[in-house]
Design an enzyme around this catalytic site. Structure first.
Site, PDB file in Angstrom:
ATOM      1  N   ARG A  80       9.974   3.439  -6.724  1.00 38.47           N
ATOM      2  CA  ARG A  80       9.802   2.300  -5.823  1.00 38.47           C
ATOM      3  C   ARG A  80       8.399   1.730  -6.015  1.00 38.47           C
ATOM      4  O   ARG A  80       7.411   2.475  -5.900  1.00 38.47           O
ATOM      5  CB  ARG A  80       9.992   2.762  -4.368  1.00 38.47           C
ATOM      6  N   HIS A 124       4.639  -5.880   0.057  1.00 36.88           N
ATOM      7  CA  HIS A 124       3.929  -4.706   0.578  1.00 36.88           C
ATOM      8  C   HIS A 124       2.520  -5.166   0.971  1.00 36.88           C
ATOM      9  O   HIS A 124       1.524  -4.749   0.392  1.00 36.88           O
ATOM     10  CB  HIS A 124       3.904  -3.580  -0.456  1.00 36.88           C
ATOM     11  N   GLU A 170       7.137  -1.934   6.075  1.00 38.07           N
ATOM     12  CA  GLU A 170       6.515  -1.650   7.373  1.00 38.07           C
ATOM     13  C   GLU A 170       6.030  -2.902   8.095  1.00 38.07           C
ATOM     14  O   GLU A 170       4.828  -3.070   8.365  1.00 38.07           O
ATOM     15  CB  GLU A 170       5.366  -0.647   7.202  1.00 38.07           C
ATOM     16  N   ASN A 299      10.145   4.891   6.252  1.00 37.14           N
ATOM     17  CA  ASN A 299       8.900   5.571   5.874  1.00 37.14           C
ATOM     18  C   ASN A 299       8.584   6.519   7.005  1.00 37.14           C
ATOM     19  O   ASN A 299       8.389   6.083   8.144  1.00 37.14           O
ATOM     20  CB  ASN A 299       7.748   4.572   5.719  1.00 37.14           C
ATOM     21  N   TYR A 301       6.114   9.513   8.422  1.00 35.38           N
ATOM     22  CA  TYR A 301       4.926  10.374   8.369  1.00 35.38           C
ATOM     23  C   TYR A 301       4.857  11.257   9.620  1.00 35.38           C
ATOM     24  O   TYR A 301       4.690  12.443   9.547  1.00 35.38           O
ATOM     25  CB  TYR A 301       3.649   9.539   8.207  1.00 35.38           C
ATOM     26  N   GLU A 384       9.341   6.365   1.971  1.00 34.98           N
ATOM     27  CA  GLU A 384       8.013   6.999   1.895  1.00 34.98           C
ATOM     28  C   GLU A 384       7.995   8.255   2.751  1.00 34.98           C
ATOM     29  O   GLU A 384       8.551   8.262   3.855  1.00 34.98           O
ATOM     30  CB  GLU A 384       6.901   6.077   2.438  1.00 34.98           C
TER      31      GLU A 384
END
Ligand code: BGP
Length: 483
Positions: A80, A124, A170, A299, A301, A384
């Protein structure tokens, strides 16, 4: 949910890694590329760690063949990456820069030649500067028009070569950091503007998804969202309600629009009452409704823990922390910012954190996958997930066992989510090589491949495979069987 035996990862599972143009390419002014908002923002004193920027980054622009050879060696199924809009349209619209496109032609061909599925992110965060200056960026519908045209050029050119497309990376992050917290370009602190700009990005997203399916019905396209589930601090029903509010505010506000074509009703009602709702034209409803993403990019985290908002806490005897002079409370009273009325963040006593203070929460990953799938019933691509750490080179090696542990624990929870019944079709670790962290420079490393550069200089830019490289190679080779 306990499983004595875990399901296998589906055949053809997209094991991958991810990057973004500004964080790796460098060649900031090369071959006719126009400036992006990040090229300028990163040069403003005090905005990034030690003034680090992507002028050279890890020089992927000139070293992409070497990087792809490493991807091939690792056995990566998908890669990606994002396209720099201002490399293709230096002014954001109008004249096309063929040299910029040539770079992506070569990159995509090289990936295909090596048997790696390209997964292309259209945006992005590196908005062409010209659009910010001319139209005020995402506050104008003209920027959405320019984006859709740029997307049309790219998605037409790479028809038959690229199947997986990500619209926006995002949106929640670049909106909140850009328009509310002034930490990303355009460096604003205005909640109402954030809501307006965000609506325009929603329209650009929806129009691009619809367009993609017109260009090629077999295209798979969706947004990538920075998703973190909200936990109540404990079983106090007030805190449970706060977690619902936090989910609405941090997640559903975006995800509902992507997947359901409308804003979550309760939160929209609150924004309307506060005079903060987006300007929605009659035709916008149809634009949003007509877009059908094929998957949701996630994504992951970490999530967040919350408790009851400070206004209601105040009525409780055990909470005396907030007084009338609290400036944040006062501003929230003015309805400048709704968040304070909805929930208050709290520290989760169960979770450890990374060197940068991010919670490490693999079970939260399973929760996130479950929540998204339960609510929207769309396949998920994890676009991600990874650990930022300060790696050390010892005699030419990087022993990043901590990264292996981090990734392993997350993959195991993802496998459990798949066994629960969640449809996950791919996983892209962040990141393949070390790269520029937007605000944290080159010290915060995420890659499977170490890059010899630091915050002060480019050094040799040599690539060194970390221990995690061999580990992930085996994971891919075994299709995640022995985690
Ligand atoms: C995500 C971004 C990535 C990447 C990652 C790590 O939000 O999509 O581009 O930067 O976070 O963040 P950081 O570099 O701040 O540690």
């Amino acid at each position: 949910m306990y499983h004595a035996i875990l399901d296998r990862f589906p055949p053809g599972f997209l094991w991958g890694a991810a990057s973004a143009a500004y964080q790796i390419e460098g060649a900031a002014n090369k071959d006719g590329k126009g400036p992006s908002v990040w090229d300028v923002f990163s040069k403003i004193e005090g905005k990034t760690f030690k003034g680090t920027n992507g002028d050279i980054a890890i020089d992927h622009y000139h070293r992409f063949k070497e990087d792809i050879a490493l991807m091939k060696e690792m056995g990566l199924k998908t890669y990606r990456f994002s396209i720099s809009w201002s490399r293709v349209f230096p002014q954001g619209e109008g004249e096309i820069n063929e040299l910029g496109l040539k770079f992506y032609d070569q990159l995509i061909d090289e990936l295909l030649k090596n048997g790696i599925e390209p997964m292309v992110t259209l945006y992005h965060w590196d908005l062409p500067l010209a659009l910010e200056e001319k139209y005020g960026g995402w506050l104008s519908r003209k920027t959405a028009d320019a984006f859709v045209e740029y997307a049309r050029v790219i998605m037409t050119r790479y028809c038959h070569k690229v199947k997986y497309w990500i619209t926006f990376n995002e949106q929640n992050v670049f909106m909140q950091l850009g328009y509310r917290l002034a930490a990303h370009p355009p460096g604003k602190s205005n909640f109402k503007e954030m809501i307006e700009a965000n609506h325009i990005v929603n329209l650009a997203n929806a129009r691009t998804i619809t367009l993609a399916h017109q260009i090629d019905p077999s295209y798979k396209i969706g947004p990538s969202f920075g998703y973190g589930p909200s936990y109540p601090l404990n079983s106090d029903p007030n805190n449970v309600l706060a977690a619902m509010n936090a989910d609405a505010f941090n997640n559903d506000w975006w995800m509902d629009v992507y997947a359901r074509g409308h804003y979550p009703k309760v939160l929209l009602y609150q924004l309307e009452k506060a005079g903060l709702a987006p300007t929605i034209l009659e035709e916008d409803h149809t634009v949003l409704k007509n877009a059908h993403p094929d998957f949701l990019g996630m994504n992951y985290y970490h999530g967040g823990t919350v408790q009851v908002n400070r206004f209601e806490q105040k009525t409780k005897s055990e909470s005396k922390r907030f007084d009338q002079t609290d400036p944040y409370q006062m501003s929230a009273k003015n309805a400048e910012d709704l968040e304070a009325k909805l929930f208050e963040t709290a520290k989760n006593p169960y979770l450890e954190t990374t060197q940068w203070g991010w919670e490490i929460d693999p079970v939260g990953f399973r929760i996130a996958l479950r929540k998204l799938y339960d609510r929207y019933e769309l396949p998920i691509i994890v676009t991600e997930n990874g650990l930022g750490a300060q790696d050390i080179v010892e005699q030419g090696k990087v022993h990043d066992q901590y990264r292996i542990e981090y990734l392993k624990s997350h993959l195991l929870e993802m496998k459990k989510a798949i066994t629960d019944g969640v449809e996950v079709i791919g996983y892209c670790a962040w990141s393949f090589t070390d790269l520029l962290s937007w605000l944290n420079g080159y010290k915060k490393r995420y890659g499977f491949v170490y890059v010899d550069r630091d915050d002060e200089s480019e050094r040799t830019l040599a690539r060194i495979k970390k221990d995690s490289f061999e580990w992930y190679k085996t994971v891919i080779d075994e299709n995640g069987e022995n985690l």
